[in-house]
Design a protein around this motif. Structure first.
Motif, PDB file in Angstrom:
ATOM      1  N   GLY A  13     -31.824  -4.928  99.303  1.00  0.00           N
ATOM      2  CA  GLY A  13     -31.255  -5.159 100.623  1.00  0.00           C
ATOM      3  C   GLY A  13     -32.353  -5.427 101.642  1.00  0.00           C
ATOM      4  N   GLU A  14     -32.027  -5.218 102.910  1.00  0.00           N
ATOM      5  CA  GLU A  14     -32.984  -5.498 103.972  1.00  0.00           C
ATOM      6  C   GLU A  14     -33.759  -4.240 104.355  1.00  0.00           C
ATOM      7  OE1 GLU A  14     -31.202  -7.443 107.348  1.00  0.00           O
ATOM      8  OE2 GLU A  14     -29.590  -8.243 106.091  1.00  0.00           O
ATOM      9  N   GLU A  15     -34.974  -4.437 104.807  1.00  0.00           N
ATOM     10  CA  GLU A  15     -35.738  -3.306 105.345  1.00  0.00           C
ATOM     11  C   GLU A  15     -34.998  -2.715 106.542  1.00  0.00           C
ATOM     12  OE1 GLU A  15     -39.718  -2.939 106.521  1.00  0.00           O
ATOM     13  OE2 GLU A  15     -40.565  -3.900 104.736  1.00  0.00           O
ATOM     14  N   GLY A  16     -34.995  -1.401 106.597  1.00  0.00           N
ATOM     15  CA  GLY A  16     -34.346  -0.712 107.702  1.00  0.00           C
ATOM     16  C   GLY A  16     -32.850  -0.536 107.531  1.00  0.00           C
ATOM     17  N   ARG A  17     -32.293  -1.084 106.473  1.00  0.00           N
ATOM     18  CA  ARG A  17     -30.853  -0.973 106.225  1.00  0.00           C
ATOM     19  C   ARG A  17     -30.590  -0.314 104.873  1.00  0.00           C
ATOM     20  NH1 ARG A  17     -27.488  -3.544 109.494  1.00  0.00           N
ATOM     21  NH2 ARG A  17     -25.932  -3.930 107.865  1.00  0.00           N
ATOM     22  N   GLY A  18     -31.367   0.733 104.625  1.00  0.00           N
ATOM     23  CA  GLY A  18     -31.253   1.415 103.344  1.00  0.00           C
ATOM     24  C   GLY A  18     -29.923   2.088 103.129  1.00  0.00           C
ATOM     25  N   VAL A  19     -29.377   2.691 104.178  1.00  0.00           N
ATOM     26  CA  VAL A  19     -28.073   3.352 104.042  1.00  0.00           C
ATOM     27  C   VAL A  19     -27.001   2.328 103.700  1.00  0.00           C
ATOM     28  CG1 VAL A  19     -26.287   4.655 105.250  1.00  0.00           C
ATOM     29  CG2 VAL A  19     -28.689   5.282 105.534  1.00  0.00           C
ATOM     30  N   ASN A  20     -27.034   1.173 104.363  1.00  0.00           N
ATOM     31  CA  ASN A  20     -26.066   0.113 104.056  1.00  0.00           C
ATOM     32  C   ASN A  20     -26.196  -0.359 102.620  1.00  0.00           C
ATOM     33  OD1 ASN A  20     -26.906  -0.026 107.045  1.00  0.00           O
ATOM     34  ND2 ASN A  20     -24.952  -1.101 107.036  1.00  0.00           N
ATOM     35  N   ALA A  21     -27.441  -0.398 102.119  1.00  0.00           N
ATOM     36  CA  ALA A  21     -27.663  -0.886 100.750  1.00  0.00           C
ATOM     37  C   ALA A  21     -27.149   0.086  99.706  1.00  0.00           C
ATOM     38  CB  ALA A  21     -29.157  -1.146 100.537  1.00  0.00           C
TER      39      ALA A  21
ATOM     40  N   LEU B  85     -34.303   6.124  98.677  1.00  0.00           N
ATOM     41  CA  LEU B  85     -34.473   5.820 100.088  1.00  0.00           C
ATOM     42  C   LEU B  85     -35.850   6.267 100.544  1.00  0.00           C
ATOM     43  CD1 LEU B  85     -30.999   6.913 101.526  1.00  0.00           C
ATOM     44  CD2 LEU B  85     -31.783   4.599 101.019  1.00  0.00           C
ATOM     45  N   ALA B  86     -36.502   5.435 101.352  1.00  0.00           N
ATOM     46  CA  ALA B  86     -37.821   5.760 101.895  1.00  0.00           C
ATOM     47  C   ALA B  86     -37.990   5.059 103.227  1.00  0.00           C
ATOM     48  CB  ALA B  86     -38.928   5.342 100.920  1.00  0.00           C
ATOM     49  N   GLN B  87     -38.862   5.612 104.053  1.00  0.00           N
ATOM     50  CA  GLN B  87     -39.117   5.048 105.376  1.00  0.00           C
ATOM     51  C   GLN B  87     -40.148   3.925 105.273  1.00  0.00           C
ATOM     52  OE1 GLN B  87     -37.420   5.914 107.945  1.00  0.00           O
ATOM     53  NE2 GLN B  87     -36.635   7.989 107.556  1.00  0.00           N
ATOM     54  N   SER B  88     -39.731   2.703 105.609  1.00  0.00           N
ATOM     55  CA  SER B  88     -40.654   1.575 105.676  1.00  0.00           C
ATOM     56  C   SER B  88     -40.952   1.277 107.143  1.00  0.00           C
ATOM     57  CB  SER B  88     -40.042   0.346 104.997  1.00  0.00           C
ATOM     58  OG  SER B  88     -38.906  -0.095 105.712  1.00  0.00           O
ATOM     59  N   GLU B  89     -41.687   0.226 107.392  1.00  0.00           N
ATOM     60  CA  GLU B  89     -42.083  -0.098 108.762  1.00  0.00           C
ATOM     61  C   GLU B  89     -40.881  -0.305 109.668  1.00  0.00           C
ATOM     62  OE1 GLU B  89     -44.765  -3.451 111.161  1.00  0.00           O
ATOM     63  OE2 GLU B  89     -44.660  -3.455 108.965  1.00  0.00           O
ATOM     64  N   ASN B  90     -39.789  -0.829 109.117  1.00  0.00           N
ATOM     65  CA  ASN B  90     -38.601  -1.126 109.918  1.00  0.00           C
ATOM     66  C   ASN B  90     -37.501  -0.077 109.784  1.00  0.00           C
ATOM     67  OD1 ASN B  90     -39.407  -3.679 111.100  1.00  0.00           O
ATOM     68  ND2 ASN B  90     -39.365  -4.466 108.994  1.00  0.00           N
ATOM     69  N   GLY B  91     -37.839   1.086 109.219  1.00  0.00           N
ATOM     70  CA  GLY B  91     -36.853   2.156 109.122  1.00  0.00           C
ATOM     71  C   GLY B  91     -36.487   2.478 107.689  1.00  0.00           C
ATOM     72  N   LEU B  92     -35.449   3.292 107.547  1.00  0.00           N
ATOM     73  CA  LEU B  92     -35.031   3.767 106.223  1.00  0.00           C
ATOM     74  C   LEU B  92     -34.550   2.608 105.367  1.00  0.00           C
ATOM     75  CD1 LEU B  92     -34.748   6.524 104.741  1.00  0.00           C
ATOM     76  CD2 LEU B  92     -32.342   6.509 105.417  1.00  0.00           C
ATOM     77  N   SER B  93     -35.161   2.469 104.190  1.00  0.00           N
ATOM     78  CA  SER B  93     -34.872   1.335 103.309  1.00  0.00           C
ATOM     79  C   SER B  93     -34.593   1.822 101.898  1.00  0.00           C
ATOM     80  CB  SER B  93     -36.055   0.354 103.313  1.00  0.00           C
ATOM     81  OG  SER B  93     -36.370  -0.057 104.637  1.00  0.00           O
ATOM     82  N   CYS B  94     -33.985   0.943 101.111  1.00  0.00           N
ATOM     83  CA  CYS B  94     -33.602   1.276  99.737  1.00  0.00           C
ATOM     84  C   CYS B  94     -34.506   0.534  98.758  1.00  0.00           C
ATOM     85  CB  CYS B  94     -32.139   0.898  99.500  1.00  0.00           C
ATOM     86  SG  CYS B  94     -31.534   1.282  97.842  1.00  0.00           S
ATOM     87  N   PHE B  95     -34.906   1.241  97.691  1.00  0.00           N
ATOM     88  CA  PHE B  95     -35.823   0.657  96.699  1.00  0.00           C
ATOM     89  C   PHE B  95     -35.358   0.996  95.289  1.00  0.00           C
ATOM     90  CE2 PHE B  95     -38.133   1.431 100.579  1.00  0.00           C
ATOM     91  CZ  PHE B  95     -38.845   0.253 100.764  1.00  0.00           C
ATOM     92  N   LEU B  96     -35.599   0.069  94.373  1.00  0.00           N
ATOM     93  CA  LEU B  96     -35.456   0.336  92.952  1.00  0.00           C
ATOM     94  C   LEU B  96     -36.825   0.736  92.428  1.00  0.00           C
ATOM     95  CD1 LEU B  96     -33.510   0.267  90.484  1.00  0.00           C
ATOM     96  CD2 LEU B  96     -34.391  -2.031  90.018  1.00  0.00           C
ATOM     97  N   VAL B  97     -36.915   1.941  91.890  1.00  0.00           N
ATOM     98  CA  VAL B  97     -38.197   2.509  91.457  1.00  0.00           C
ATOM     99  C   VAL B  97     -38.142   2.712  89.941  1.00  0.00           C
ATOM    100  CG1 VAL B  97     -39.848   4.391  91.770  1.00  0.00           C
ATOM    101  CG2 VAL B  97     -38.397   3.676  93.688  1.00  0.00           C
ATOM    102  N   PRO B  98     -38.885   1.902  89.163  1.00  0.00           N
ATOM    103  CA  PRO B  98     -38.831   2.022  87.706  1.00  0.00           C
ATOM    104  C   PRO B  98     -39.675   3.195  87.210  1.00  0.00           C
ATOM    105  CG  PRO B  98     -40.411   0.351  88.296  1.00  0.00           C
ATOM    106  CD  PRO B  98     -39.812   0.841  89.591  1.00  0.00           C
TER     107      PRO B  98
END
Length: 553
Positions: free
Chosen positions: A288-296, A234-247
């Motif tokens: 998922g969508e930007e700003g919806r990291g918790v949901n993702a 999880l990281a803060q993007s322009e639209n809020g907390l978002s989820c990322f796959l980090v290799p």
């Protein structure tokens, strides 16, 4: 002149006797009546032959030894190679890799995803319950890999590339890019220093750099299994907390700047490397969508919490196995410990805890198998939080009581009970500690009131079966209807949600002696009781037989 005696004959002082031999060569499934009953009840009877096979595998002496070795020889961290290149490498003992290979080759990370169907989650939960009795620490990357699948599916392009390798049966621990490997493991990074469970306080940032790529900069305070091939973060993007796959490696084959600062020196779970990391403009892909990291990432969190239920229930089972084996082989005051009334009270009480833990865990596995039904979704929504809270919180004391059955031997590190005790608090703390789970229950009740109605509908199936259970359910309903100081009372409410559900499931399980003993001891006037204080008039011998590793073959 007489021949000189060998040194050992001269120095011998006594014969070693009245000590229990090591417990090995037994079938973990065959003697586990609670598990076998649950597998049949909740729809995985078709898997019994495979579970019998795997129960024998997990009882083999060489498998048990791997659990000891993986804990004795802890992971080692190497930040740089011998000439100064940054490598961020964690080295494990071969036994750790052997246990990982076993788990992944059996599909503990993927079977319900690759082979869905009636009872798939129940069968996987039963097998994982057997497997984790060998050793708990390596289960962390197994669970995270399993739990990552629903989240990664939210990014179809990533899913097409990654999921076939994530769900593949096999294990490749090599330190090389994901595109060169046929099998992959996935970790997760959520916790930061300042936030802990409050992930919305995370400060790690994610900036788009074009072509759908992001660069993550910040830190993670707990990242377990740092040799996984990628991590959901999880990281803060322009639209809020978002989820990322980090290799761990970039597509060009260069090392992604995920830098391990150090490994945690933990009280338990020591075979599993838990690290502190810094992200220095690390490549990540949006899930998922930007700003919806918790949901993702919420489905991944729910799945890891479910596995905490499995792992803690398995830890309870192994503790009971060791206590009963010792009591069956140890004489004191003229007869075997297992034949002495006070020890029978303790052993039966320990087994009752396992009965309740297995019942609610496998019921939630059944719900996972039927998520197309709204009622099952609702039961699962409340059940993972309630079950994770209760089973994991009960396990440390349960492990201690089992350890005490062995006396002084129980605290010595080459008896497994010492490790079980050290490992016991981990599941209660990780993936959301007790307060977080209790608050999550309140959140579910407030956001989706129908979850409580589904819970009550489940309990209603046992209405009239036991007057004490009926009274406890009625009292629970009144307590939940009272909105005064709900948060202050949350732990008590979750306690009662768990106990009444366990009691109901044991009633439905059909073993009247187990259900009667559980209700009398857990819901009776004494409430929270000390282990070994079961009321009189219960069939404790039968309950012990259900848990005795030497019965049931």
């Amino acid at each position: 002149m007489s021949e000189q005696q060998p040194p050992f004959a001269q120095s011998g002082t006594h014969e070693v006797f009245n000590q229990a031999p090591p417990l090995a060569g037994h079938n973990l499934y065959a003697a586990d009546h609670a598990l076998r009953d649950a597998v049949r009840r909740y729809g995985a009877h078709w898997a019994e032959d495979d579970l019998q096979r795997y129960g024998e595998v997990c009882g083999r002496p060489e498998m048990i030894q791997r659990g000891y070795d993986a804990n004795e020889f802890k992971p080692l961290f190497e930040s740089h190679d011998r000439v100064g290149n940054r490598i961020d490498l964690v080295r494990y003992h071969p036994s750790y890799h052997q246990l990982m290979q076993l788990a992944l080759s059996e599909g503990l990370h993927s079977a319900p995803w690759t082979d869905p169907g009636p009872g798939a989650h129940v069968a996987r939960a039963a097998k994982y319950y057997l497997h984790c009795q060998l050793e708990a620490g390596h289960g962390c990357p197994v669970t995270m890999t399993f739990a990552s699948v629903p989240s990664i599916r939210l990014a179809p392009q990533l899913a097409d590339e990654w999921l076939p390798k994530i769900t593949a049966r096999g294990y490749d621990p090599s330190n090389r890019p994901h595109f060169e490997k046929a099998q992959l493991t996935i970790g997760m990074g959520m916790t930061e220093k300042q936030g802990g469970s409050d992930v919305r306080a995370n400060t790690t940032t994610a900036s788009p750099v074009g072509n759908g790529d992001y660069e993550l900069t910040g830190h993670k305070w707990f990242t377990s299994a740092p040799m996984c091939d990628a991590f959901l973060m999880l990281a803060q993007s322009e639209n809020g907390l978002s989820c990322f796959l980090v290799p761990r490696w970039r597509p060009d084959g260069s090392k992604n700047p995920i830098q391990v600062q150090r490994l945690k020196n933990k009280a338990g779970n020591v075979s599993n490397a838990s690290s502190e990391i810094e992200l220095r403009s690390a490549l990540g892909w949006l899930v998922g969508e930007e700003g919806r990291g918790v949901n993702a990432i919420i489905e991944m969190v729910a799945a890891t919490r479910f596995d905490c239920m499995i792992g803690s229930a398995g830890g309870q089972r192994q503790a009971v196995v060791q206590a009963m084996h010792h009591a069956a082989n140890r004489n004191a005051f003229g007869k075997h410990l297992i034949d002495q009334p006070l020890m029978q009270n303790v052993l039966a009480d320990l087994q009752l805890e396992v009965e309740g833990s297995v019942a609610i865990t496998m019921r939630m596995a059944q719900a996972l198998d039927h998520l197309e039904e709204e009622a099952q979704q609702l039961v699962m929504r409340l059940g993972t939080a309630v079950g994770k809270y209760w089973i994991c919180k009960r396990t440390p004391h349960h492990a201690y009581e089992a350890m005490e059955c062995l006396g002084g031997n129980g605290v010595v590190e080459n008896f497994i009970t010492a490790r079980l005790y050290r490992d016991a608090p981990i599941n209660a703390i990780w993936e959301g500690s007790g307060n977080i789970q209790a608050l999550d229950v309140l959140r579910a009740l407030g956001k989706t009131p129908s979850v409580l109605q589904a819970w009550y509908a489940e309990l209603e199936q046992s209405a009239g079966a036991d007057q004490l259970l009926d009274r406890c359910v009625h009292r629970l309903k009144n307590q939940l209807a009272d909105s005064d100081q709900l948060q202050y009372r949350a732990r008590h409410l979750v306690d009662q949600l768990a106990l009444t559900m366990q009691a109901h499931l044991l009633v439905q399980g059909g073993d009247s002696a187990v259900a009667e003993a559980f209700i009398a001891s857990r819901l009776g006037a004494s409430g929270a009781h000390s282990t070994g204080t079961l009321p009189t008039g219960l069939d404790v011998k039968m309950i012990i037989e259900r848990g005795n590793p030497h019965c049931g073959y």
